[in-house]
Design a protein around this motif. Structure first.
Motif, PDB file in Angstrom:
ATOM      1  N   ILE A  21      31.780  12.850   0.872  1.00  0.00           N
ATOM      2  CA  ILE A  21      33.136  13.298   1.198  1.00  0.00           C
ATOM      3  C   ILE A  21      33.303  13.232   2.704  1.00  0.00           C
ATOM      4  CG2 ILE A  21      32.443  15.746   1.266  1.00  0.00           C
ATOM      5  CD1 ILE A  21      35.313  16.466   0.373  1.00  0.00           C
ATOM      6  N   GLU A  22      34.553  12.982   3.122  1.00  0.00           N
ATOM      7  CA  GLU A  22      34.910  13.030   4.534  1.00  0.00           C
ATOM      8  C   GLU A  22      35.763  14.271   4.677  1.00  0.00           C
ATOM      9  OE1 GLU A  22      36.342   9.328   6.755  1.00  0.00           O
ATOM     10  OE2 GLU A  22      38.213  10.239   6.170  1.00  0.00           O
ATOM     11  N   SER A  23      35.330  15.256   5.456  1.00  0.00           N
ATOM     12  CA  SER A  23      36.108  16.495   5.480  1.00  0.00           C
ATOM     13  C   SER A  23      36.329  17.046   6.873  1.00  0.00           C
ATOM     14  CB  SER A  23      35.506  17.532   4.550  1.00  0.00           C
ATOM     15  OG  SER A  23      34.103  17.542   4.562  1.00  0.00           O
ATOM     16  N   ILE A 104      25.743   8.510   0.562  1.00  0.00           N
ATOM     17  CA  ILE A 104      26.649   9.491   1.175  1.00  0.00           C
ATOM     18  C   ILE A 104      27.770   8.800   1.948  1.00  0.00           C
ATOM     19  CG2 ILE A 104      24.870  11.274   1.414  1.00  0.00           C
ATOM     20  CD1 ILE A 104      24.543  10.362   4.378  1.00  0.00           C
ATOM     21  N   HIS A 105      28.773   9.584   2.357  1.00  0.00           N
ATOM     22  CA  HIS A 105      29.780   9.115   3.303  1.00  0.00           C
ATOM     23  C   HIS A 105      29.284   9.349   4.724  1.00  0.00           C
ATOM     24  CE1 HIS A 105      33.202   9.499   6.010  1.00  0.00           C
ATOM     25  NE2 HIS A 105      33.915   8.779   5.172  1.00  0.00           N
ATOM     26  N   GLY A 106      28.887  10.599   4.993  1.00  0.00           N
ATOM     27  CA  GLY A 106      28.330  10.913   6.308  1.00  0.00           C
ATOM     28  C   GLY A 106      29.179  11.849   7.148  1.00  0.00           C
ATOM     29  N   MET A 138      26.262   4.132   4.643  1.00  0.00           N
ATOM     30  CA  MET A 138      27.305   5.115   4.937  1.00  0.00           C
ATOM     31  C   MET A 138      28.643   4.477   5.326  1.00  0.00           C
ATOM     32  SD  MET A 138      24.780   7.505   7.297  1.00  0.00           S
ATOM     33  CE  MET A 138      26.066   8.589   7.933  1.00  0.00           C
ATOM     34  N   ASP A 139      29.656   5.328   5.395  1.00  0.00           N
ATOM     35  CA  ASP A 139      30.940   4.949   5.974  1.00  0.00           C
ATOM     36  C   ASP A 139      30.764   4.925   7.501  1.00  0.00           C
ATOM     37  OD1 ASP A 139      34.211   5.466   5.002  1.00  0.00           O
ATOM     38  OD2 ASP A 139      33.698   5.450   7.132  1.00  0.00           O
ATOM     39  N   LEU A 140      31.436   3.995   8.165  1.00  0.00           N
ATOM     40  CA  LEU A 140      31.304   3.935   9.630  1.00  0.00           C
ATOM     41  C   LEU A 140      31.970   5.121  10.309  1.00  0.00           C
ATOM     42  CD1 LEU A 140      34.240   2.870  10.831  1.00  0.00           C
ATOM     43  CD2 LEU A 140      33.437   0.698   9.990  1.00  0.00           C
ATOM     44  N   HIS A 141      32.727   5.929   9.544  1.00  0.00           N
ATOM     45  CA  HIS A 141      33.297   7.168  10.093  1.00  0.00           C
ATOM     46  C   HIS A 141      32.368   8.363   9.900  1.00  0.00           C
ATOM     47  CE1 HIS A 141      37.065   4.752   9.378  1.00  0.00           C
ATOM     48  NE2 HIS A 141      37.079   4.984  10.673  1.00  0.00           N
ATOM     49  N   GLY A 142      31.171   8.122   9.371  1.00  0.00           N
ATOM     50  CA  GLY A 142      30.180   9.184   9.254  1.00  0.00           C
ATOM     51  C   GLY A 142      29.481   9.418  10.586  1.00  0.00           C
ATOM     52  N   PRO A 162      40.138  -1.394   7.556  1.00  0.00           N
ATOM     53  CA  PRO A 162      39.857  -0.802   6.248  1.00  0.00           C
ATOM     54  C   PRO A 162      38.540  -1.313   5.636  1.00  0.00           C
ATOM     55  CG  PRO A 162      42.134  -1.605   6.380  1.00  0.00           C
ATOM     56  CD  PRO A 162      41.443  -2.056   7.610  1.00  0.00           C
ATOM     57  N   HIS A 163      37.954  -0.462   4.769  1.00  0.00           N
ATOM     58  CA  HIS A 163      36.578  -0.668   4.312  1.00  0.00           C
ATOM     59  C   HIS A 163      36.451  -1.663   3.166  1.00  0.00           C
ATOM     60  CE1 HIS A 163      35.911   2.545   6.996  1.00  0.00           C
ATOM     61  NE2 HIS A 163      36.261   3.512   6.207  1.00  0.00           N
ATOM     62  N   ILE A 164      36.737  -2.925   3.457  1.00  0.00           N
ATOM     63  CA  ILE A 164      36.680  -3.943   2.411  1.00  0.00           C
ATOM     64  C   ILE A 164      35.242  -4.274   2.015  1.00  0.00           C
ATOM     65  CG2 ILE A 164      38.904  -5.014   2.961  1.00  0.00           C
ATOM     66  CD1 ILE A 164      37.386  -7.028   4.701  1.00  0.00           C
TER      67      ILE A 164
HETATM   68 ZN   LIG Z   1      35.928   5.571   6.737  1.00  0.00          ZN
END
Ligand SMILES: [Zn+2]
Length: 505
Positions: A21-23, A104-106, A138-142, A162-164
């Motif tokens: 999750i991104e929170s 995970i997202h991170g 992970m997501d690069l926003h983690g 965007p995360h293609i």
């Molecule tokens: Zn992201």
């Protein structure tokens, strides 16, 4: 891309678990179990991957993922953590694990924790022991805290926003982990790894890889990973909407040649540092009033405005009323000379009022401002119910045509029972609305998704207040490391002293 050195044929045994999750810690919204899709056991977890998983014996324990939101409640987190730790401990009793995939997202925030993923992987390491090879994708926003870096052997993240490439990244991460696990199980070495932190925080709307400088920075990665002894190099933008010391950019590289890995990490870190002042918003920006003024006076129809500070796709509450109140205040919209759509606000109460009233009925509503009650809070309005629907992603929803007395204004507001992003043409159609059927369309989004982008003749990114305010300086971070761009004018360039290393035998 140079793979890890060829391993003897050992079929490794791999655990899989994670909470994704991104929170934001700046939204009053609290994420809870109801926001998550939870998978238990090997079969359910493997069915999550739309690619053929590499040959290995898998032991899936628990995986939970949610839309971006607010801090996760502590009890839910601790319950899942216990289930993961106990499940992995039980798996290790049957036969030792060679590897563990931390899916995970991170950027998870949990009430009372500064580094939730670091806490979770530390507990997992306690169960599986120090010898198991751990990989994460992970997501690069983690965020990559030092704790997370030290607990993992292989770390990678997306290369597009965007995360293609989300699934491609997990496939790459899992494949490299299976190879490294097989090799270590056969007595080989772990890859060498290197981390460089950069004290730079950037909003997602400044770091799309469709535009510079992110585009060229990520485009350098294939050249770095093609070097002898370098398997993977990644650049985490980091997560700007949590007030935690770990929130910052990170570069991680791994591979078999320690010098080549360290050099690749430092080179990409320096490239990012060189561009630190060049990140710009993906669209022209302004205050909501500026954007609305331009939209109304423009000849472009429809003109779209992103209410970006409350974008639920980044963790916003999805119910701030700042934009709604400004729309209601415009004389041209009140008089019905300009048609405007506000889509959407999460408001289960107004949604059930609309469903109770029924199609075509008129009534009094108090819209929004229940989760994020910042000024102006719930907006009282009289409206006619013009459409009703129910769908999985929105729960019940309703379109409300705002009235001035008994006379129709130009404004239609969409309310939903669940937090949702109105990204597709089909969602609008379900409520009998067209993406192009209004003069002005305001959405709780950051950058527009493909259907929206196609529909919008004009578009502005309004820097509105909210839990995911794109103007980071307004949020009031107090616990991040300093100096940090954009809060401080300058940071020193990274040097070899800033490279943190690990791995090898
Ligand atoms: Zn992201």
């Amino acid at each position: 891309m140079s793979a890890l050195a060829q391993s003897p044929t050992v079929r490794p045994r791999l655990g899989i678990a994670g909470i994704a999750i991104e929170s934001s810690t700046f939204t009053p919204y609290r994420s809870s179990e109801a926001d998550f899709e939870v998978r238990h056991g090997t079969e359910e977890i493997l069915s999550r991957y739309p690619f053929e998983v590499p040959e290995a014996e898998y032991v899936g324990v628990l995986h939970a993922r949610a839309l971006p939101g607010g801090q996760l409640d502590r009890d839910t987190y601790e319950g899942w953590k216990a289930e993961i730790v106990d499940g992995l401990a039980a798996a290790c009793e049957n036969a030792p694990l060679d590897g563990f995939f931390f899916d995970i997202h991170g950027a998870m925030s949990v009430v009372g924790l500064d580094d939730a993923e670091g806490d979770l992987i530390t507990a997992i390491r306690g169960a599986i022991g120090p010898d198991v090879v751990v990989g994460t994708a992970m997501d690069l926003h983690g965020n990559v805290s030092t704790t997370l870096f030290e607990a993992c052997d292989l770390l990678t993240c997306y290369r597009h926003a965007p995360h293609i490439d989300a699934w491609e990244t997990r496939e790459r991460g899992l494949r490299d982990l299976v190879e490294a696990s097989a090799r270590v199980a056969a007595g080989g070495e772990r890859p060498h790894k290197a981390l460089v932190h950069l004290p730079i925080l950037l909003p997602g709307e400044k770091t799309s890889t469709r535009i510079e400088p992110a585009k060229s920075l990520y485009a350098r990665i294939p050249e770095l990973t093609a070097r002898e002894g370098v398997t993977d190099v990644s650049y985490w933008i980091g997560f700007a909407w949590a007030d935690q010391p770990r929130c910052k950019a990170a570069i991680v590289a791994f591979g078999d040649d320690a010098d080549a890995v360290d050099a690749a990490a430092l080179e990409l870190a320096n490239a990012v540092w060189d561009k630190r002042h060049d990140f710009e918003f993906v669209a022209p920006t302004g205050t909501f009033d500026d954007c609305l003024e331009q939209a109304i006076s423009s000849s472009l129809r429809p003109f779209w405005i992103s209410d970006s500070g409350d974008n639920p796709g980044a963790g916003g509450a999805d119910d701030t009323t700042y934009a709604l109140a400004r729309l209601l205040d415009r004389p041209e919209i009140r008089a019905g000379e300009v048609s405007a759509l506000m889509v959407s606000l999460v408001d289960p109460e107004s949604t059930s009022t609309a469903h109770a009233l029924g199609m075509g009925a008129r009534g009094e509503f108090r819209v929004g401002g229940r989760i994020d009650a910042r000024e102006p809070g719930p907006v009282a309005l009289r409206a006619e119910v013009t459409a009703l629907d129910e769908a999985a992603n929105t729960g019940h929803s309703a379109a409300l045509r705002v009235l001035d007395g008994e006379r129709e204004t130009g404004l239609t507001v969409v309310v939903t029972a669940r937090r949702s992003q109105w990204a597709t043409r089909s969602m609008f159609a379900r409520l009998g609305l067209s993406m192009t059927g209004f003069d002005v369309v305001t959405v709780k989004m950051g950058y527009l998704e493909p259907d929206q982008y196609e529909a919008a003749a004009g578009w502005l990114l309004a820097l509105t207040p909210g839990g995911v305010d794109q103007d980071l300086r307004r949020l009031g971070h107090s616990r991040i490391d300093r100096p940090m761009i954009p809060f401080d004018a300058e940071i020193p360039a990274p040097t070899s002293e800033d490279v943190v290393t690990g791995g090898g035998r």
